[in-house]
Design a protein around this motif. Structure first.
Motif, PDB file in Angstrom:
ATOM      1  N   ILE A 128       0.840  -1.196   0.000  1.00  0.00           N
ATOM      2  CA  ILE A 128       0.000   0.000   0.000  1.00  0.00           C
ATOM      3  C   ILE A 128       0.881   1.253   0.000  1.00  0.00           C
ATOM      4  O   ILE A 128       0.664   2.189  -0.770  1.00  0.00           O
ATOM      5  CB  ILE A 128      -0.950  -0.017   1.206  1.00  0.00           C
ATOM      6  CG1 ILE A 128      -1.983  -1.146   1.041  1.00  0.00           C
ATOM      7  CG2 ILE A 128      -1.661   1.331   1.371  1.00  0.00           C
ATOM      8  CD1 ILE A 128      -2.771  -1.462   2.296  1.00  0.00           C
ATOM      9  N   ARG A 131       2.548   1.689  -3.431  1.00  0.00           N
ATOM     10  CA  ARG A 131       1.639   2.175  -4.464  1.00  0.00           C
ATOM     11  C   ARG A 131       1.362   3.665  -4.292  1.00  0.00           C
ATOM     12  O   ARG A 131       1.286   4.421  -5.270  1.00  0.00           O
ATOM     13  CB  ARG A 131       0.336   1.373  -4.414  1.00  0.00           C
ATOM     14  CG  ARG A 131      -0.720   1.753  -5.456  1.00  0.00           C
ATOM     15  CD  ARG A 131      -0.220   1.741  -6.893  1.00  0.00           C
ATOM     16  NE  ARG A 131       0.516   0.548  -7.257  1.00  0.00           N
ATOM     17  CZ  ARG A 131       0.978   0.279  -8.469  1.00  0.00           C
ATOM     18  NH1 ARG A 131       0.781   1.154  -9.443  1.00  0.00           N
ATOM     19  NH2 ARG A 131       1.644  -0.821  -8.722  1.00  0.00           N
ATOM     20  N   LEU A 152      -7.594   0.895  -2.166  1.00  0.00           N
ATOM     21  CA  LEU A 152      -6.309   0.198  -2.215  1.00  0.00           C
ATOM     22  C   LEU A 152      -6.198  -0.792  -1.057  1.00  0.00           C
ATOM     23  O   LEU A 152      -5.711  -1.919  -1.226  1.00  0.00           O
ATOM     24  CB  LEU A 152      -5.178   1.226  -2.154  1.00  0.00           C
ATOM     25  CG  LEU A 152      -3.767   0.786  -2.528  1.00  0.00           C
ATOM     26  CD1 LEU A 152      -3.718   0.230  -3.941  1.00  0.00           C
ATOM     27  CD2 LEU A 152      -2.803   1.947  -2.377  1.00  0.00           C
ATOM     28  N   ASN A 155      -8.349  -3.784  -1.732  1.00  0.00           N
ATOM     29  CA  ASN A 155      -7.876  -4.594  -2.854  1.00  0.00           C
ATOM     30  C   ASN A 155      -6.564  -5.321  -2.576  1.00  0.00           C
ATOM     31  O   ASN A 155      -5.993  -5.932  -3.481  1.00  0.00           O
ATOM     32  CB  ASN A 155      -7.686  -3.713  -4.096  1.00  0.00           C
ATOM     33  CG  ASN A 155      -9.006  -3.293  -4.721  1.00  0.00           C
ATOM     34  OD1 ASN A 155     -10.069  -3.696  -4.270  1.00  0.00           O
ATOM     35  ND2 ASN A 155      -8.950  -2.462  -5.745  1.00  0.00           N
ATOM     36  N   THR A 156      -6.067  -5.235  -1.345  1.00  0.00           N
ATOM     37  CA  THR A 156      -4.803  -5.886  -0.987  1.00  0.00           C
ATOM     38  C   THR A 156      -5.089  -7.082  -0.086  1.00  0.00           C
ATOM     39  O   THR A 156      -5.707  -6.942   0.968  1.00  0.00           O
ATOM     40  CB  THR A 156      -3.868  -4.898  -0.279  1.00  0.00           C
ATOM     41  OG1 THR A 156      -3.646  -3.765  -1.140  1.00  0.00           O
ATOM     42  CG2 THR A 156      -2.526  -5.539   0.041  1.00  0.00           C
ATOM     43  N   GLN A 282      -2.253  -7.573  -4.876  1.00  0.00           N
ATOM     44  CA  GLN A 282      -2.886  -6.251  -4.820  1.00  0.00           C
ATOM     45  C   GLN A 282      -3.502  -5.980  -6.186  1.00  0.00           C
ATOM     46  O   GLN A 282      -2.792  -5.901  -7.185  1.00  0.00           O
ATOM     47  CB  GLN A 282      -1.850  -5.186  -4.478  1.00  0.00           C
ATOM     48  CG  GLN A 282      -2.402  -3.778  -4.280  1.00  0.00           C
ATOM     49  CD  GLN A 282      -1.287  -2.803  -3.930  1.00  0.00           C
ATOM     50  OE1 GLN A 282      -0.485  -2.432  -4.786  1.00  0.00           O
ATOM     51  NE2 GLN A 282      -1.223  -2.403  -2.669  1.00  0.00           N
ATOM     52  N   LEU A 284      -5.347  -3.717  -8.929  1.00  0.00           N
ATOM     53  CA  LEU A 284      -5.349  -2.302  -9.283  1.00  0.00           C
ATOM     54  C   LEU A 284      -6.472  -2.012 -10.268  1.00  0.00           C
ATOM     55  O   LEU A 284      -6.495  -2.557 -11.393  1.00  0.00           O
ATOM     56  CB  LEU A 284      -3.997  -1.922  -9.902  1.00  0.00           C
ATOM     57  CG  LEU A 284      -2.772  -2.187  -9.008  1.00  0.00           C
ATOM     58  CD1 LEU A 284      -1.494  -1.927  -9.794  1.00  0.00           C
ATOM     59  CD2 LEU A 284      -2.818  -1.337  -7.751  1.00  0.00           C
ATOM     60  N   MET A 288      -6.137   3.204 -10.887  1.00  0.00           N
ATOM     61  CA  MET A 288      -5.030   3.021  -9.972  1.00  0.00           C
ATOM     62  C   MET A 288      -3.719   2.797 -10.715  1.00  0.00           C
ATOM     63  O   MET A 288      -2.698   2.549 -10.121  1.00  0.00           O
ATOM     64  CB  MET A 288      -5.304   1.831  -9.049  1.00  0.00           C
ATOM     65  CG  MET A 288      -6.417   2.104  -8.053  1.00  0.00           C
ATOM     66  SD  MET A 288      -6.711   0.676  -6.988  1.00  0.00           S
ATOM     67  CE  MET A 288      -7.732   1.418  -5.715  1.00  0.00           C
TER      68      MET A 288
END
Length: 288
Positions: A128, A131, A152, A155-156, A282, A284, A288
């Motif tokens: 995180i 990114r 984010l 989504n991880t 992760q 994206l 993103m």
């Protein structure tokens, strides 16, 4: 490129090596590793490998950074010319680090600080932070970056294979009889982070190889072919198994932007034992 003077604050549980973040505006708060005769700063005067090697002699306790350390880091960031900070820290389900950072952030007069609970740890938190560094590098607006952080986090996904039940039993998370029986049967729990940020058991398998296969399978299950992704691999002082997990994950998800690697910080290791293996992903979205 950082025209908005944005810095990122995370903590040593994010498993980010100095070489990985040397060109990024990422600052790492060291958690405390507490032995009977000395307190160390994680990643400063003690490293994960050191803690794992001393497990047979003593299993230390862990503690969040003290307030003075956090305030000094904020001062350092301000003195370096930064004006804004995004803090992404160790899950509040396991540590008070996020809460303390958030409270001290409210006292800052020279910095605008926004703190997020990542509800994860290790390379999940690290990915995180990395990114966010890419967003800053791209010159994205402060408000846009802040709006992307919750997604984010959602989504991880990270998963860990526990090698021994001994430490879960010592920590009171399972009973002694369960520990003995599980050890005899070579039961390997697979753990992840619940939506609340606490560790939760998601599966059980028999044997180390099955444990590695399962964490890879669970991570790969979140892959979406129409979206970009980043892969995550880590180990708790088990480098050969770490290499194998990385190979398996990259084969399972051949289309990925990159694969981050790390050593699982002892802050998690003291709770669940050495020789952890971890795999994650992760996802994206288009923006993103």
């Amino acid at each position: 490129m950082n025209p908005q003077k944005i810095a990122i604050v995370t903590d040593s549980c994010a498993d980010l090596s100095p070489s990985l973040i040397k060109n990024d505006p990422i600052f790492v708060l060291p958690l405390k590793i507490v032995y009977h005769d000395r307190v160390y700063s994680d990643g400063v005067d003690i490293w994960a490998r050191d803690v794992y090697k001393r497990f047979s002699q003593e299993i230390p306790k862990t503690s969040l950074p003290d307030g003075e350390t956090i305030l000094k880091l904020f001062d350092q960031i301000h003195e370096m010319g930064y004006q804004r900070v995004i803090a992404v820290n160790f899950s509040s389900g396991l540590s008070g680090t996020h809460q303390l950072v958030r409270l001290l952030a409210e006292e800052q007069e020279n910095l605008e600080v926004v703190a997020f609970d990542t509800r994860t740890a290790c390379l999940g938190t690290g990915a995180i932070a990395l990114r966010l560094a890419r967003y800053i590098e791209q010159g994205r607006a402060w408000e846009e970056i802040l709006s992307l952080v919750p997604r984010l986090i959602d989504n991880t996904h990270v998963f860990f294979g526990v090698d021994t039940l001994e430490y879960l039993q010592k920590g009171g998370r399972i009973g002694k009889i369960t520990s003995i029986t599980g050890t005899m049967l070579q039961i390997k729990p697979i753990i992840t982070f619940a939506p609340t940020g606490e560790l939760t058991n998601i599966a059980k398998v028999r044997g180390r190889r099955q444990s590695m296969a399962k964490v890879v399978e669970l991570a790969a299950s979140h892959y979406q072919s129409e979206k970009r992704c980043v892969l995550l691999c880590a180990h708790g002082d088990a480098p050969e198994d770490g290499k194998l997990v990385k190979k398996m994950l990259m084969q399972a998800v051949p289309k990925h932007e990159c694969c981050y690697e790390g050593i699982i910080d002892a802050t998690l290791g003291v709770h669940v034992g050495p020789n952890l293996i971890g795999a994650g992903i992760q996802i994206l979205d288009d923006d993103m």
